[in-house]
Design a protein around this motif. Structure first.
Motif, PDB file in Angstrom:
ATOM      1  N   VAL A 126     -10.866  -8.758   2.949  1.00  0.00           N
ATOM      2  CA  VAL A 126      -9.936  -9.096   1.879  1.00  0.00           C
ATOM      3  C   VAL A 126      -8.554  -9.293   2.503  1.00  0.00           C
ATOM      4  CG1 VAL A 126      -8.760  -8.268  -0.196  1.00  0.00           C
ATOM      5  CG2 VAL A 126     -11.222  -7.897   0.076  1.00  0.00           C
ATOM      6  N   CYS A 127      -7.938 -10.428   2.207  1.00  0.00           N
ATOM      7  CA  CYS A 127      -6.609 -10.742   2.736  1.00  0.00           C
ATOM      8  C   CYS A 127      -5.600 -10.744   1.590  1.00  0.00           C
ATOM      9  CB  CYS A 127      -6.611 -12.107   3.420  1.00  0.00           C
ATOM     10  SG  CYS A 127      -7.513 -12.161   4.971  1.00  0.00           S
ATOM     11  N   PRO A 128      -4.939  -9.635   1.349  1.00  0.00           N
ATOM     12  CA  PRO A 128      -3.950  -9.617   0.262  1.00  0.00           C
ATOM     13  C   PRO A 128      -2.692 -10.400   0.639  1.00  0.00           C
ATOM     14  CG  PRO A 128      -4.666  -7.389   0.887  1.00  0.00           C
ATOM     15  CD  PRO A 128      -5.100  -8.313   1.967  1.00  0.00           C
ATOM     16  N   GLY A 129      -2.064 -10.946  -0.399  1.00  0.00           N
ATOM     17  CA  GLY A 129      -0.702 -11.409  -0.235  1.00  0.00           C
ATOM     18  C   GLY A 129       0.224 -10.216  -0.423  1.00  0.00           C
ATOM     19  N   SER A 130       1.457 -10.463  -0.761  1.00  0.00           N
ATOM     20  CA  SER A 130       2.407  -9.374  -0.979  1.00  0.00           C
ATOM     21  C   SER A 130       1.934  -8.492  -2.136  1.00  0.00           C
ATOM     22  CB  SER A 130       3.785  -9.934  -1.305  1.00  0.00           C
ATOM     23  OG  SER A 130       4.238 -10.770  -0.263  1.00  0.00           O
ATOM     24  N   ILE A 131       2.003  -7.186  -1.943  1.00  0.00           N
ATOM     25  CA  ILE A 131       1.686  -6.208  -2.984  1.00  0.00           C
ATOM     26  C   ILE A 131       2.902  -5.307  -3.125  1.00  0.00           C
ATOM     27  CG2 ILE A 131       0.037  -4.478  -3.794  1.00  0.00           C
ATOM     28  CD1 ILE A 131      -1.832  -5.348  -1.525  1.00  0.00           C
ATOM     29  N   ARG A 132       3.291  -5.021  -4.351  1.00  0.00           N
ATOM     30  CA  ARG A 132       4.450  -4.148  -4.547  1.00  0.00           C
ATOM     31  C   ARG A 132       4.045  -2.700  -4.351  1.00  0.00           C
ATOM     32  NH1 ARG A 132       7.820  -1.317  -3.745  1.00  0.00           N
ATOM     33  NH2 ARG A 132       9.701  -0.868  -4.932  1.00  0.00           N
ATOM     34  N   THR A 133       4.128  -2.255  -3.097  1.00  0.00           N
ATOM     35  CA  THR A 133       3.873  -0.859  -2.749  1.00  0.00           C
ATOM     36  C   THR A 133       5.089  -0.333  -1.994  1.00  0.00           C
ATOM     37  OG1 THR A 133       2.889  -1.377  -0.581  1.00  0.00           O
ATOM     38  CG2 THR A 133       1.401  -1.392  -2.489  1.00  0.00           C
ATOM     39  N   ALA A 134       4.988   0.896  -1.513  1.00  0.00           N
ATOM     40  CA  ALA A 134       6.102   1.505  -0.775  1.00  0.00           C
ATOM     41  C   ALA A 134       6.436   0.744   0.505  1.00  0.00           C
ATOM     42  CB  ALA A 134       5.765   2.959  -0.444  1.00  0.00           C
ATOM     43  N   ALA A 135       5.504  -0.080   0.979  1.00  0.00           N
ATOM     44  CA  ALA A 135       5.763  -0.866   2.184  1.00  0.00           C
ATOM     45  C   ALA A 135       6.929  -1.843   2.000  1.00  0.00           C
ATOM     46  CB  ALA A 135       4.499  -1.631   2.583  1.00  0.00           C
ATOM     47  N   TRP A 136       7.251  -2.153   0.736  1.00  0.00           N
ATOM     48  CA  TRP A 136       8.354  -3.068   0.466  1.00  0.00           C
ATOM     49  C   TRP A 136       9.696  -2.365   0.288  1.00  0.00           C
ATOM     50  CZ3 TRP A 136       8.996  -8.288   0.370  1.00  0.00           C
ATOM     51  CH2 TRP A 136       7.853  -9.051   0.597  1.00  0.00           C
ATOM     52  N   ASP A 137       9.713  -1.053   0.313  1.00  0.00           N
ATOM     53  CA  ASP A 137      10.937  -0.309   0.022  1.00  0.00           C
ATOM     54  C   ASP A 137      12.078  -0.634   0.974  1.00  0.00           C
ATOM     55  OD1 ASP A 137       9.645   0.836  -2.099  1.00  0.00           O
ATOM     56  OD2 ASP A 137       9.367   2.804  -1.165  1.00  0.00           O
ATOM     57  N   LYS A 168      17.471  -3.441   1.478  1.00  0.00           N
ATOM     58  CA  LYS A 168      18.399  -4.413   2.051  1.00  0.00           C
ATOM     59  C   LYS A 168      18.775  -5.501   1.047  1.00  0.00           C
ATOM     60  CE  LYS A 168      16.518  -3.984   6.759  1.00  0.00           C
ATOM     61  NZ  LYS A 168      15.799  -4.706   7.839  1.00  0.00           N
ATOM     62  N   ASN A 169      17.809  -5.891   0.206  1.00  0.00           N
ATOM     63  CA  ASN A 169      18.023  -7.006  -0.715  1.00  0.00           C
ATOM     64  C   ASN A 169      17.230  -6.773  -1.999  1.00  0.00           C
ATOM     65  OD1 ASN A 169      18.367  -9.388  -2.054  1.00  0.00           O
ATOM     66  ND2 ASN A 169      17.447 -10.694  -0.484  1.00  0.00           N
ATOM     67  N   PRO A 170      17.859  -6.214  -3.028  1.00  0.00           N
ATOM     68  CA  PRO A 170      17.156  -5.916  -4.286  1.00  0.00           C
ATOM     69  C   PRO A 170      16.615  -7.157  -4.998  1.00  0.00           C
ATOM     70  CG  PRO A 170      19.246  -4.743  -4.168  1.00  0.00           C
ATOM     71  CD  PRO A 170      19.245  -5.730  -3.044  1.00  0.00           C
ATOM     72  N   ASP A 171      17.129  -8.347  -4.640  1.00  0.00           N
ATOM     73  CA  ASP A 171      16.693  -9.577  -5.306  1.00  0.00           C
ATOM     74  C   ASP A 171      15.483 -10.225  -4.640  1.00  0.00           C
ATOM     75  OD1 ASP A 171      18.849  -9.370  -7.076  1.00  0.00           O
ATOM     76  OD2 ASP A 171      20.179 -10.427  -5.685  1.00  0.00           O
ATOM     77  N   ILE A 172      14.928  -9.568  -3.636  1.00  0.00           N
ATOM     78  CA  ILE A 172      13.905 -10.222  -2.822  1.00  0.00           C
ATOM     79  C   ILE A 172      12.612 -10.501  -3.587  1.00  0.00           C
ATOM     80  CG2 ILE A 172      12.840  -8.116  -1.878  1.00  0.00           C
ATOM     81  CD1 ILE A 172      12.790  -9.604   0.850  1.00  0.00           C
ATOM     82  N   ILE A 173      12.254  -9.638  -4.546  1.00  0.00           N
ATOM     83  CA  ILE A 173      11.025  -9.861  -5.310  1.00  0.00           C
ATOM     84  C   ILE A 173      11.124 -11.148  -6.124  1.00  0.00           C
ATOM     85  CG2 ILE A 173       9.546  -8.976  -7.160  1.00  0.00           C
ATOM     86  CD1 ILE A 173       9.154  -7.512  -4.576  1.00  0.00           C
TER      87      ILE A 173
END
Length: 279
Positions: A200-211, A216-221
């Motif tokens: 399984v190849c996930p794209g971006s997932i909103r987990t702690a890995a994005w913290d 650095k940039n709150p608008d990145i999502i």
């Protein structure tokens, strides 16, 4: 003919009134089966553990600390470090001794920080390849061989869209591409021994890995969502659904598959359509 048509769609789980697919997965789908999940305490790992346990599996969690393995869904816990070969070997022995040969192995653990070529050094290359490829293979190989000796087993690797196209993280991407190749080798060489292996190849997932990025940039999502045809990134439960499907008997004829779960990211470049063709 009409009767056959209606019967087909009814058995396929398609609602005849609204046309939408209905989930008909049994809560006891994995009853009597043991599933080993690495990186069980992370955002995606926790979702996979909860879904497998919710469908009847006895879930064995593996991570690098006891604190990460606090989930009540775990029947057994093992702590080891994928960067330490002796620790991995001790973990393998403990899993086989305490929990036996697993029916399902989900290789989920992974990590990256070197996001561009400029960030690469000999040390970061070694670290990311050792953790995301060498350590994963070192842990998986004895368990996969034990599955083959028994005559059955389902292995699912968590790779990344980074292994399919370049989205940064070059050492991590190289390691994940290696995982894709390793899974196919298991599928081809051990298929006659009853072992399936899929990715399984996930794209971006909103987990702690994005913290760290959000700090650095709150608008990145918001910027990220422009890249995805579904207009959003996927969540951990969506990826976990794909993992449990591939691990299950519902996917009994599927092996050697690399499945993106990425809200359409790898299907094409949406900003090119928006900004160039639509301009």
């Amino acid at each position: 003919m009409l009767l056959n048509y209606i019967l087909f769609f009814s058995l396929s789980g398609i609602c005849l009134t609204c046309g939408r697919s209905k989930r008909v997965v049994s809560r006891a789908e994995f009853e009597g089966r043991t599933a080993v999940v690495t990186g069980a305490g992370g955002g995606l790992g926790s979702a996979i553990v909860a879904l497998l346990a919710g469908r009847g599996a006895r879930v064995v969690g593996c991570d690098q600390s006891e604190e990460a393995l606090a989930s009540p869904h775990l029947a057994s816990r093992h702590v080891f470090d994928l960067l330490d070969r002796a620790s991995i070997e001790a973990g393998i022995a403990a899993v086989l001794d305490r929990d036996g040969v697993p029916d399902i192995l989900v290789n989920n653990a992974g990590w990256t920080r070197a996001e561009t070529l400029d960030a690469l050094t000999a040390d970061t290359i070694e670290h990311e390849l050792d953790l995301n490829l060498t350590g994963v293979m070192t842990f998986a190989d004895p368990l996969v061989r034990a599955m083959a000796a028994r005559g059955s087993g389902s292995v699912v690797f968590i790779s990344s869209v980074n292994a399919i196209a370049h989205f940064g993280n070059p050492a991590y991407a190289a390691a994940k591409a290696g995982i894709n190749a390793y899974a196919k080798s298991i599928a081809v060489e051990l298929g006659r021994s009853g072992v399936r292996a899929n990715v399984v190849c996930p794209g971006s997932i909103r987990t702690a890995a994005w913290d760290h990025r959000l700090a650095k940039n709150p608008d990145i999502i918001g910027k990220l969502q422009r890249l995805y045809p579904l207009g959003r990134i996927v969540n951990a439960s969506e990826v976990a659904e794909a993992v449990t499907f591939l691990a299950s008997d519902r996917a009994s004829g599927i092996t050697g598959v690399v499945m993106p779960v990425d809200a359409g990211l790898t299907a094409g470049c949406l900003p090119f359509i928006d900004d160039i063709l639509g301009a």
